[in-house]
Design a protein around this motif. Structure first.
Motif, PDB file in Angstrom:
ATOM      1  N   MET A  37      46.457 -13.460 -35.057  1.00 11.54           N
ATOM      2  CA  MET A  37      46.058 -13.233 -33.684  1.00 11.54           C
ATOM      3  C   MET A  37      45.069 -14.320 -33.279  1.00 11.54           C
ATOM      4  SD  MET A  37      44.279  -9.835 -32.232  1.00 11.54           S
ATOM      5  CE  MET A  37      44.734  -9.329 -30.625  1.00 11.54           C
ATOM      6  N   ALA A  38      45.402 -15.085 -32.262  1.00 12.98           N
ATOM      7  CA  ALA A  38      44.549 -16.189 -31.815  1.00 12.98           C
ATOM      8  C   ALA A  38      43.549 -15.691 -30.778  1.00 12.98           C
ATOM      9  CB  ALA A  38      45.413 -17.297 -31.226  1.00 12.98           C
ATOM     10  N   PHE A  39      42.347 -16.162 -30.916  1.00 12.25           N
ATOM     11  CA  PHE A  39      41.297 -15.799 -29.969  1.00 12.25           C
ATOM     12  C   PHE A  39      41.032 -16.975 -29.043  1.00 12.25           C
ATOM     13  CE2 PHE A  39      40.240 -13.051 -33.605  1.00 12.25           C
ATOM     14  CZ  PHE A  39      40.224 -11.820 -32.954  1.00 12.25           C
ATOM     15  N   SER A  40      40.691 -16.662 -27.824  1.00 13.76           N
ATOM     16  CA  SER A  40      40.343 -17.724 -26.886  1.00 13.76           C
ATOM     17  C   SER A  40      38.947 -18.235 -27.225  1.00 13.76           C
ATOM     18  CB  SER A  40      40.382 -17.198 -25.447  1.00 13.76           C
ATOM     19  OG  SER A  40      39.348 -16.264 -25.258  1.00 13.76           O
ATOM     20  N   PRO A  41      38.610 -19.417 -26.761  1.00  8.62           N
ATOM     21  CA  PRO A  41      37.278 -19.969 -27.052  1.00  8.62           C
ATOM     22  C   PRO A  41      36.149 -19.077 -26.513  1.00  8.62           C
ATOM     23  CG  PRO A  41      38.711 -21.675 -26.168  1.00  8.62           C
ATOM     24  CD  PRO A  41      39.460 -20.396 -26.077  1.00  8.62           C
ATOM     25  N   GLU A  42      36.394 -18.439 -25.366  1.00  7.30           N
ATOM     26  CA  GLU A  42      35.363 -17.562 -24.801  1.00  7.30           C
ATOM     27  C   GLU A  42      35.112 -16.361 -25.716  1.00  7.30           C
ATOM     28  OE1 GLU A  42      38.123 -18.303 -22.813  1.00  7.30           O
ATOM     29  OE2 GLU A  42      37.194 -19.910 -21.648  1.00  7.30           O
ATOM     30  N   GLU A  43      36.193 -15.799 -26.262  1.00 12.99           N
ATOM     31  CA  GLU A  43      36.043 -14.652 -27.158  1.00 12.99           C
ATOM     32  C   GLU A  43      35.325 -15.055 -28.443  1.00 12.99           C
ATOM     33  OE1 GLU A  43      40.015 -13.304 -27.636  1.00 12.99           O
ATOM     34  OE2 GLU A  43      39.994 -12.105 -25.806  1.00 12.99           O
ATOM     35  N   ALA A  44      35.662 -16.222 -28.966  1.00 16.16           N
ATOM     36  CA  ALA A  44      34.995 -16.700 -30.179  1.00 16.16           C
ATOM     37  C   ALA A  44      33.519 -16.949 -29.922  1.00 16.16           C
ATOM     38  CB  ALA A  44      35.673 -17.977 -30.675  1.00 16.16           C
ATOM     39  N   GLN A  45      33.227 -17.524 -28.778  1.00 19.89           N
ATOM     40  CA  GLN A  45      31.835 -17.793 -28.418  1.00 19.89           C
ATOM     41  C   GLN A  45      31.073 -16.483 -28.233  1.00 19.89           C
ATOM     42  OE1 GLN A  45      31.406 -19.987 -24.766  1.00 19.89           O
ATOM     43  NE2 GLN A  45      29.397 -20.767 -25.347  1.00 19.89           N
ATOM     44  N   ARG A  46      31.699 -15.523 -27.612  1.00 20.25           N
ATOM     45  CA  ARG A  46      31.058 -14.217 -27.406  1.00 20.25           C
ATOM     46  C   ARG A  46      30.818 -13.520 -28.747  1.00 20.25           C
ATOM     47  NH1 ARG A  46      32.103  -8.737 -26.269  1.00 20.25           N
ATOM     48  NH2 ARG A  46      30.700  -7.925 -24.672  1.00 20.25           N
ATOM     49  N   ALA A  47      31.792 -13.591 -29.645  1.00 19.74           N
ATOM     50  CA  ALA A  47      31.633 -12.980 -30.967  1.00 19.74           C
ATOM     51  C   ALA A  47      30.480 -13.631 -31.723  1.00 19.74           C
ATOM     52  CB  ALA A  47      32.935 -13.108 -31.759  1.00 19.74           C
ATOM     53  N   GLN A  48      30.392 -14.941 -31.630  1.00 25.83           N
ATOM     54  CA  GLN A  48      29.301 -15.652 -32.297  1.00 25.83           C
ATOM     55  C   GLN A  48      27.960 -15.250 -31.694  1.00 25.83           C
ATOM     56  OE1 GLN A  48      29.539 -19.905 -31.913  1.00 25.83           O
ATOM     57  NE2 GLN A  48      28.228 -20.261 -33.676  1.00 25.83           N
ATOM     58  N   TYR A  49      27.902 -15.141 -30.376  1.00 29.26           N
ATOM     59  CA  TYR A  49      26.672 -14.712 -29.702  1.00 29.26           C
ATOM     60  C   TYR A  49      26.272 -13.302 -30.153  1.00 29.26           C
ATOM     61  CZ  TYR A  49      23.816 -12.717 -25.999  1.00 29.26           C
ATOM     62  OH  TYR A  49      22.833 -12.060 -25.321  1.00 29.26           O
ATOM     63  N   MET A  53      27.040 -11.815 -32.944  1.00 34.93           N
ATOM     64  CA  MET A  53      26.598 -11.844 -34.341  1.00 34.93           C
ATOM     65  C   MET A  53      25.158 -12.329 -34.434  1.00 34.93           C
ATOM     66  SD  MET A  53      30.106 -13.200 -36.192  1.00 34.93           S
ATOM     67  CE  MET A  53      29.226 -13.990 -37.476  1.00 34.93           C
ATOM     68  N   LYS A  54      24.813 -13.368 -33.675  1.00 37.05           N
ATOM     69  CA  LYS A  54      23.436 -13.869 -33.677  1.00 37.05           C
ATOM     70  C   LYS A  54      22.485 -12.816 -33.145  1.00 37.05           C
ATOM     71  CE  LYS A  54      24.372 -18.801 -33.102  1.00 37.05           C
ATOM     72  NZ  LYS A  54      24.220 -19.959 -32.200  1.00 37.05           N
ATOM     73  N   LYS A  55      22.887 -12.136 -32.102  1.00 39.09           N
ATOM     74  CA  LYS A  55      22.053 -11.099 -31.492  1.00 39.09           C
ATOM     75  C   LYS A  55      21.814  -9.969 -32.498  1.00 39.09           C
ATOM     76  CE  LYS A  55      21.968  -7.958 -27.546  1.00 39.09           C
ATOM     77  NZ  LYS A  55      22.720  -7.471 -26.387  1.00 39.09           N
ATOM     78  N   ARG A  56      22.850  -9.559 -33.202  1.00 38.32           N
ATOM     79  CA  ARG A  56      22.719  -8.476 -34.185  1.00 38.32           C
ATOM     80  C   ARG A  56      21.804  -8.905 -35.332  1.00 38.32           C
ATOM     81  NH1 ARG A  56      26.078  -6.009 -38.589  1.00 38.32           N
ATOM     82  NH2 ARG A  56      25.441  -3.835 -38.552  1.00 38.32           N
TER      83      ARG A  56
END
Length: 146
Positions: A1-13, A15-18
Motif C-alpha cells: 500500500m503506497a502512501f502519499s507524501p502528505e500522509e508520510a509527513q503527517r505520520a512522521q509529525y 511520531m515526533k509529537k508522541r
C-alpha cells in the motif's frame, strides 16, 4: 500500500509529537518522585497536622547532645538546603510554564502554516482547472476548424 507524501509527513509529525509527549511525561514522573522524596521523610509526616521540613531535618541530623554552636550551624545548613530546594522548584515551575507557552506558540504557528498550505493548494488547484479548461476549449476550437 503506497502512501502519499502528505500522509508520510503527517505520520512522521505524529511520531515526533508522541515521542515528545512521552519525554514530557517522564520529566513529570521524575519531578513527582523528587517532590515525594523531598517532602515526606516517612509515613508519620503525612498525617501530621503541621509539617515543618526544616524541623524534621534538624531532628534527623541532631542525635544526642550537641553544643549550641553545632545546633545553629546545622540549622543554618538545613535552612539553606531547604531554600535551595524551594528555589529549584520555583525555577522548574517557571520552566514548565515557559515550555507550555512555547508549545502553544508552536502549535499556533503550525496551524497557520497548515492553513496557508491548504489555501495555496486550493488556489493552485483552481488555476490548474482554469488552464485545463482553456486547453480543452482551444482543442475543441482547433478540431472544429478542420
Amino acid at each position: 500500500m503506497a502512501f502519499s507524501p502528505e500522509e508520510a509527513q503527517r505520520a512522521q509529525y505524529l511520531m515526533k509529537k508522541r515521542k515528545k509527549e512521552q519525554e514530557e511525561i517522564e520529566i513529570r514522573k521524575k519531578k513527582i518522585k523528587e517532590e515525594l522524596e523531598l517532602g515526606m521523610g516517612n509515613i508519620s509526616n503525612k498525617f501530621a497536622s503541621h509539617y515543618d521540613a526544616v524541623e524534621q531535618q534538624l531532628k534527623q541530623d541532631t542525635i544526642g547532645l550537641v553544643t549550641l554552636d553545632e545546633m545553629k550551624a546545622k540549622q543554618e545548613d538545613v535552612i539553606k538546603e531547604r531554600e535551595k530546594q524551594l528555589s529549584h522548584k520555583e525555577q522548574e515551575k517557571a520552566l514548565l510554564i515557559k515550555q507550555e507557552e512555547e508549545r502553544k506558540d508552536r502549535k499556533r504557528r503550525q496551524q497557520f502554516v497548515f492553513y496557508r498550505r491548504q489555501h495555496c493548494h486550493s488556489i493552485w488547484m483552481t488555476r490548474m482547472k482554469k488552464r485545463k479548461r482553456m486547453i480543452v476549449m482551444e482543442l475543441i476550437a482547433l478540431t472544429a476548424s478542420y
